[in-house]
Design a protein around this motif. Sequence first.
Motif, PDB file in Angstrom:
ATOM      1  N   LEU A  20       0.850  -1.181   0.000  1.00 25.05           N
ATOM      2  CA  LEU A  20       0.000   0.000   0.000  1.00 25.05           C
ATOM      3  C   LEU A  20       0.886   1.230   0.000  1.00 25.05           C
ATOM      4  CD1 LEU A  20      -2.983   1.092   0.341  1.00 25.05           C
ATOM      5  CD2 LEU A  20      -2.408   1.341   2.763  1.00 25.05           C
ATOM      6  N   GLN A  21       0.602   2.146  -0.916  1.00 25.86           N
ATOM      7  CA  GLN A  21       1.363   3.394  -0.998  1.00 25.86           C
ATOM      8  C   GLN A  21       0.375   4.555  -1.097  1.00 25.86           C
ATOM      9  OE1 GLN A  21       4.131   3.730  -4.336  1.00 25.86           O
ATOM     10  NE2 GLN A  21       5.568   4.811  -3.001  1.00 25.86           N
ATOM     11  N   VAL A  22       0.368   5.392  -0.073  1.00 19.68           N
ATOM     12  CA  VAL A  22      -0.525   6.539   0.013  1.00 19.68           C
ATOM     13  C   VAL A  22       0.311   7.800  -0.125  1.00 19.68           C
ATOM     14  CG1 VAL A  22      -2.154   7.786   1.488  1.00 19.68           C
ATOM     15  CG2 VAL A  22      -2.100   5.274   1.518  1.00 19.68           C
ATOM     16  N   GLN A  23      -0.090   8.689  -1.027  1.00 22.85           N
ATOM     17  CA  GLN A  23       0.665   9.915  -1.253  1.00 22.85           C
ATOM     18  C   GLN A  23      -0.278  11.105  -1.323  1.00 22.85           C
ATOM     19  OE1 GLN A  23       2.842   8.731  -4.891  1.00 22.85           O
ATOM     20  NE2 GLN A  23       4.705   8.629  -3.657  1.00 22.85           N
ATOM     21  N   ASP A  24       0.022  12.117  -0.521  1.00 23.55           N
ATOM     22  CA  ASP A  24      -0.711  13.386  -0.513  1.00 23.55           C
ATOM     23  C   ASP A  24      -2.219  13.166  -0.454  1.00 23.55           C
ATOM     24  OD1 ASP A  24      -0.988  16.145  -0.516  1.00 23.55           O
ATOM     25  OD2 ASP A  24      -1.101  16.264  -2.701  1.00 23.55           O
ATOM     26  N   LEU A  25      -2.655  12.309   0.448  1.00 20.89           N
ATOM     27  CA  LEU A  25      -4.080  11.997   0.568  1.00 20.89           C
ATOM     28  C   LEU A  25      -4.801  13.122   1.303  1.00 20.89           C
ATOM     29  CD1 LEU A  25      -6.382   9.967   0.127  1.00 20.89           C
ATOM     30  CD2 LEU A  25      -5.717   8.872   2.289  1.00 20.89           C
ATOM     31  N   GLN A  26      -5.776  13.708   0.633  1.00 22.37           N
ATOM     32  CA  GLN A  26      -6.644  14.737   1.200  1.00 22.37           C
ATOM     33  C   GLN A  26      -8.054  14.137   1.284  1.00 22.37           C
ATOM     34  OE1 GLN A  26      -5.320  18.015   1.608  1.00 22.37           O
ATOM     35  NE2 GLN A  26      -3.360  17.619   0.567  1.00 22.37           N
ATOM     36  N   ALA A  27      -8.771  14.498   2.348  1.00 20.74           N
ATOM     37  CA  ALA A  27     -10.118  13.950   2.486  1.00 20.74           C
ATOM     38  C   ALA A  27     -11.035  14.958   3.160  1.00 20.74           C
ATOM     39  CB  ALA A  27     -10.088  12.646   3.289  1.00 20.74           C
ATOM     40  N   TRP A  28     -12.322  14.877   2.782  1.00 11.21           N
ATOM     41  CA  TRP A  28     -13.345  15.769   3.303  1.00 11.21           C
ATOM     42  C   TRP A  28     -14.574  14.967   3.728  1.00 11.21           C
ATOM     43  CZ3 TRP A  28     -10.148  16.720  -0.701  1.00 11.21           C
ATOM     44  CH2 TRP A  28      -9.499  17.967  -0.780  1.00 11.21           C
ATOM     45  N   TYR A  29     -15.211  15.405   4.823  1.00 13.97           N
ATOM     46  CA  TYR A  29     -16.572  15.019   5.155  1.00 13.97           C
ATOM     47  C   TYR A  29     -17.418  16.267   4.936  1.00 13.97           C
ATOM     48  CZ  TYR A  29     -14.603  10.965   7.630  1.00 13.97           C
ATOM     49  OH  TYR A  29     -13.929   9.801   7.967  1.00 13.97           O
ATOM     50  N   GLY A  30     -18.176  16.298   3.871  1.00 12.53           N
ATOM     51  CA  GLY A  30     -18.902  17.513   3.531  1.00 12.53           C
ATOM     52  C   GLY A  30     -17.924  18.653   3.285  1.00 12.53           C
ATOM     53  N   GLU A  31     -18.080  19.747   4.027  1.00 11.62           N
ATOM     54  CA  GLU A  31     -17.169  20.887   3.888  1.00 11.62           C
ATOM     55  C   GLU A  31     -15.964  20.785   4.810  1.00 11.62           C
ATOM     56  OE1 GLU A  31     -17.522  23.325   1.612  1.00 11.62           O
ATOM     57  OE2 GLU A  31     -19.181  22.081   0.892  1.00 11.62           O
ATOM     58  N   ASP A  41       3.468   4.310   3.564  1.00  8.68           N
ATOM     59  CA  ASP A  41       3.545   3.079   2.779  1.00  8.68           C
ATOM     60  C   ASP A  41       3.677   1.898   3.720  1.00  8.68           C
ATOM     61  OD1 ASP A  41       6.555   2.220   2.984  1.00  8.68           O
ATOM     62  OD2 ASP A  41       6.626   4.347   2.496  1.00  8.68           O
ATOM     63  N   ILE A  42       3.218   0.751   3.235  1.00 10.61           N
ATOM     64  CA  ILE A  42       3.257  -0.486   4.005  1.00 10.61           C
ATOM     65  C   ILE A  42       3.745  -1.593   3.084  1.00 10.61           C
ATOM     66  CG2 ILE A  42       1.949  -2.097   5.426  1.00 10.61           C
ATOM     67  CD1 ILE A  42      -0.152   0.104   5.750  1.00 10.61           C
ATOM     68  N   SER A  75      -3.286  10.050  -3.997  1.00  3.30           N
ATOM     69  CA  SER A  75      -3.030   8.740  -4.585  1.00  3.30           C
ATOM     70  C   SER A  75      -3.080   7.672  -3.502  1.00  3.30           C
ATOM     71  CB  SER A  75      -1.649   8.713  -5.260  1.00  3.30           C
ATOM     72  OG  SER A  75      -1.343   7.410  -5.745  1.00  3.30           O
ATOM     73  N   VAL A  76      -3.817   6.579  -3.789  1.00  2.00           N
ATOM     74  CA  VAL A  76      -3.826   5.381  -2.942  1.00  2.00           C
ATOM     75  C   VAL A  76      -3.596   4.197  -3.868  1.00  2.00           C
ATOM     76  CG1 VAL A  76      -5.116   3.943  -1.324  1.00  2.00           C
ATOM     77  CG2 VAL A  76      -5.444   6.430  -1.314  1.00  2.00           C
ATOM     78  N   ARG A  77      -2.378   3.696  -3.848  1.00  2.00           N
ATOM     79  CA  ARG A  77      -2.017   2.580  -4.719  1.00  2.00           C
ATOM     80  C   ARG A  77      -1.923   1.296  -3.900  1.00  2.00           C
ATOM     81  NH1 ARG A  77      -0.487   4.285  -9.700  1.00  2.00           N
ATOM     82  NH2 ARG A  77       0.427   2.247 -10.156  1.00  2.00           N
ATOM     83  N   TYR A 219       3.451   5.351  12.445  1.00  2.00           N
ATOM     84  CA  TYR A 219       3.247   6.708  11.941  1.00  2.00           C
ATOM     85  C   TYR A 219       2.472   7.486  13.004  1.00  2.00           C
ATOM     86  CZ  TYR A 219       4.579   5.297   7.196  1.00  2.00           C
ATOM     87  OH  TYR A 219       5.259   4.840   6.092  1.00  2.00           O
ATOM     88  N   VAL A 220       2.955   8.682  13.325  1.00  2.00           N
ATOM     89  CA  VAL A 220       2.288   9.526  14.312  1.00  2.00           C
ATOM     90  C   VAL A 220       1.533  10.626  13.566  1.00  2.00           C
ATOM     91  CG1 VAL A 220       2.559  10.969  16.352  1.00  2.00           C
ATOM     92  CG2 VAL A 220       4.151   9.071  15.945  1.00  2.00           C
ATOM     93  N   MET A 221       0.248  10.812  13.930  1.00  2.00           N
ATOM     94  CA  MET A 221      -0.591  11.801  13.256  1.00  2.00           C
ATOM     95  C   MET A 221      -1.026  12.900  14.217  1.00  2.00           C
ATOM     96  SD  MET A 221      -3.013   9.620  10.643  1.00  2.00           S
ATOM     97  CE  MET A 221      -3.414  11.167   9.790  1.00  2.00           C
ATOM     98  N   GLU A 222      -1.106  14.107  13.666  1.00  2.00           N
ATOM     99  CA  GLU A 222      -1.682  15.256  14.359  1.00  2.00           C
ATOM    100  C   GLU A 222      -2.421  16.103  13.337  1.00  2.00           C
ATOM    101  OE1 GLU A 222       1.390  17.517  16.303  1.00  2.00           O
ATOM    102  OE2 GLU A 222       1.162  16.422  18.188  1.00  2.00           O
ATOM    103  N   HIS A 223      -3.636  16.505  13.667  1.00  2.00           N
ATOM    104  CA  HIS A 223      -4.396  17.453  12.853  1.00  2.00           C
ATOM    105  C   HIS A 223      -4.475  17.029  11.377  1.00  2.00           C
ATOM    106  CE1 HIS A 223      -4.171  19.879  16.417  1.00  2.00           C
ATOM    107  NE2 HIS A 223      -2.856  19.999  16.326  1.00  2.00           N
ATOM    108  N   GLY A 224      -4.704  15.725  11.157  1.00  2.00           N
ATOM    109  CA  GLY A 224      -4.889  15.230   9.799  1.00  2.00           C
ATOM    110  C   GLY A 224      -3.622  15.103   8.976  1.00  2.00           C
ATOM    111  N   ARG A 225      -2.467  15.101   9.648  1.00  2.00           N
ATOM    112  CA  ARG A 225      -1.175  14.975   8.961  1.00  2.00           C
ATOM    113  C   ARG A 225      -0.303  13.944   9.657  1.00  2.00           C
ATOM    114  NH1 ARG A 225      -2.350  20.492   9.023  1.00  2.00           N
ATOM    115  NH2 ARG A 225      -2.234  21.530   6.972  1.00  2.00           N
ATOM    116  N   VAL A 226       0.572  13.293   8.895  1.00  2.00           N
ATOM    117  CA  VAL A 226       1.622  12.469   9.484  1.00  2.00           C
ATOM    118  C   VAL A 226       2.757  13.402   9.887  1.00  2.00           C
ATOM    119  CG1 VAL A 226       3.363  10.697   9.046  1.00  2.00           C
ATOM    120  CG2 VAL A 226       1.024  10.372   8.211  1.00  2.00           C
ATOM    121  N   VAL A 227       3.114  13.374  11.175  1.00  2.00           N
ATOM    122  CA  VAL A 227       4.129  14.300  11.671  1.00  2.00           C
ATOM    123  C   VAL A 227       5.413  13.602  12.090  1.00  2.00           C
ATOM    124  CG1 VAL A 227       2.463  16.051  12.380  1.00  2.00           C
ATOM    125  CG2 VAL A 227       3.125  14.252  14.012  1.00  2.00           C
TER     126      VAL A 227
END
Length: 248
Positions: A20-31, A41-42, A75-77, A219-227
């Motif tokens: 699995l390779q995830v790159q620059d993944l942006q996501a929204w719930y409504g607005e 990546d895994i 991208s989610v490959r 992977y450590v996440m904060e505020h919707g980002r990998v930090v």
Amino acid sequence: MAEAMTAPSPAAAGSTAPMLQVQDLQAWYGESHVLHGVSLDIRPGEVVTLLGRNGAGKTSTLRAIMGLVGRRTGSVRFEGKETIRSRPDEIGRAGIAYCPEERGIFASLDVTENLRLPPIVRPGGLDIATIHALFPNLKERANSPGTKLSGGEQQMLAIARILRTGAPLLLLDEPTEGLAPVIVQQIGATIREIKKRGFTVLLVEQNFRFAQTVADRHYVMEHGRVVDTLGRDELAGSTDRLHAYLGV
């Protein structure tokens, strides 16, 4: 369809190519913009955790990988194939299995019926006998309605159900949440066992003490980002960093 006891083998566990390779993944719930450029990546055969406080974007990352958000870009490959425009059912049939925090056990079905409900997507899933060996409680409760199980038994059933499908990549969302310590230990033993069998796991956890017993990388996440990213061999020297991120 016949069920096999062999481990999934889309790629060797020692392969360096990401499953699995995830790159620059942006996501929204409504607005609401919930993911802001997540990349990770895994590799086949790894157990990788997403760590972070509540609201960091961990569950949203799993849901975005599965296409279960209002909108996503980036991208989610999976196994080299782009899935960013695929529907959730197509992603599931491709070989990614998702175990949500709420478990999704069907009240009108007994344990065995719940186990048999998801379709086989590939050879390599665990058969019922092997599942019963991993989760003896499920064998004892085979004819019990799914929602009459304890919380720990429901979690075992939710994990067992996706192991049967043959999907080589498992997304597990907070599998230890609210469970007694003895059940947490059993879930940990199960994750280590399925890793030995060749499954690949992306695990969302808040319990770092549990995560460090099963995972190869974090992977450590904060505020919707990998930090940050930590390997198993870096943990001993990273106590202060982890305390700052997680409050542990």
